[in-house]
Motif scaffolding. Sequence first.
Motif, short mmCIF file in Angstrom:
data_model
loop_
_atom_site.label_atom_id
_atom_site.label_comp_id
_atom_site.label_asym_id
_atom_site.label_seq_id
_atom_site.Cartn_x
_atom_site.Cartn_y
_atom_site.Cartn_z
N MET A 1 0.85 -1.19 0.00
CA MET A 1 0.00 0.00 0.00
C MET A 1 0.90 1.24 0.00
O MET A 1 1.69 1.44 0.92
CB MET A 1 -0.92 -0.01 1.23
N THR A 2 0.82 2.06 -1.03
CA THR A 2 1.69 3.21 -1.19
C THR A 2 1.02 4.52 -0.80
O THR A 2 1.71 5.51 -0.58
CB THR A 2 2.18 3.31 -2.64
N TRP A 3 -0.29 4.54 -0.71
CA TRP A 3 -1.01 5.78 -0.38
C TRP A 3 -1.51 5.72 1.05
O TRP A 3 -2.00 4.68 1.52
CB TRP A 3 -2.19 6.00 -1.31
N HIS A 4 -1.38 6.83 1.78
CA HIS A 4 -1.90 6.92 3.14
C HIS A 4 -2.63 8.25 3.29
O HIS A 4 -2.41 9.19 2.52
CB HIS A 4 -0.77 6.82 4.17
N HIS A 29 -9.94 3.68 3.88
CA HIS A 29 -8.52 3.39 4.06
C HIS A 29 -8.20 3.00 5.50
O HIS A 29 -7.42 2.06 5.75
CB HIS A 29 -7.69 4.61 3.65
N CYS A 33 -5.70 -0.09 7.23
CA CYS A 33 -4.33 0.41 7.38
C CYS A 33 -4.02 0.65 8.86
O CYS A 33 -4.53 1.59 9.47
CB CYS A 33 -4.15 1.70 6.57
N ARG A 35 -1.14 1.58 10.10
CA ARG A 35 -0.29 2.76 10.24
C ARG A 35 -1.13 4.02 10.39
O ARG A 35 -0.88 4.85 11.27
CB ARG A 35 0.64 2.87 9.04
#
Length: 278
Positions: A1-4, A29, A33, A35
């Motif tokens: 997963m590259t987008w946050h 999201h 996720c 993070r």
Amino acid sequence: MTWHVPEDDLRAYAHGELAAPALWSADTHLASCDRCRAALAEASDPVALDAGWERLDAELDVPRPGLLEGLLVRVGVAGHTARLLMAAPVLRRSWLGAVVAVLLLGVAAGHAVRTGESPTLFLALAPLLPLAGVALSYGPALDPTYEMAVVAPMHGFRLLMIRTVAVLTVVLGLNGLATLALPAYGLHALAWLLPALALTATGLALTPRLGPVLAPSLVGGAWIGLLMLAHAVRAGADVPLAPFTPAGQGVAAVVAALAAGLLFLLRDRFDLFQGRAV
């Protein structure tokens, strides 16, 4: 997963200030996720976060109004009133389809007789449809939303009148369209209107004492009995049945007026009737 979720959006989300569609993206999201959930926990206090979730749940769970309900609101009908109208069981396709079928049958029977003879079947059926519609729109045995309507902060008589106006508007409108299909009979094809109002008002006036099923049933049975008696008295003569003559129309108008007055005098009893039915 590259987008946050960006930090600014997380802070806005934590304080309930993030607007859609960014709100929906952040919510989706955060569900997957770890993070971003950890970052959100650092940027928010528990009270604000819980309030944000409650607002999101309320927005997602709010019922979406249908096409007709939205139209009623647009023309000025209050939202809660429009919802009560749309909850009426008679304002459904199956019932309206049955009404249309009955009216088509009556119109076909009217065309089948020779010109100049009274469209008896149509005139006999048309007054019963508003009576049946009002009966089906109110009462614990017939209305699936009855219990919700009872606990609503609304006078029982007002609820009854809202449903009645809705039913009469639809049914009388359909009856009027069916009448246009009988141009050969002129104004005589409208002889159903006053009996329809008389039957409906009488059924409503008797409802607090007899109930929403027995009252219209007795009134409808009395109407059928009256037509049978009038038919026997006519003895095959080529004249309209008594209820559809000028004298009969006058009697229907008087009955409608008296029943409407009695209904107004008994309006407070509908609250007592609701209390007994719950």
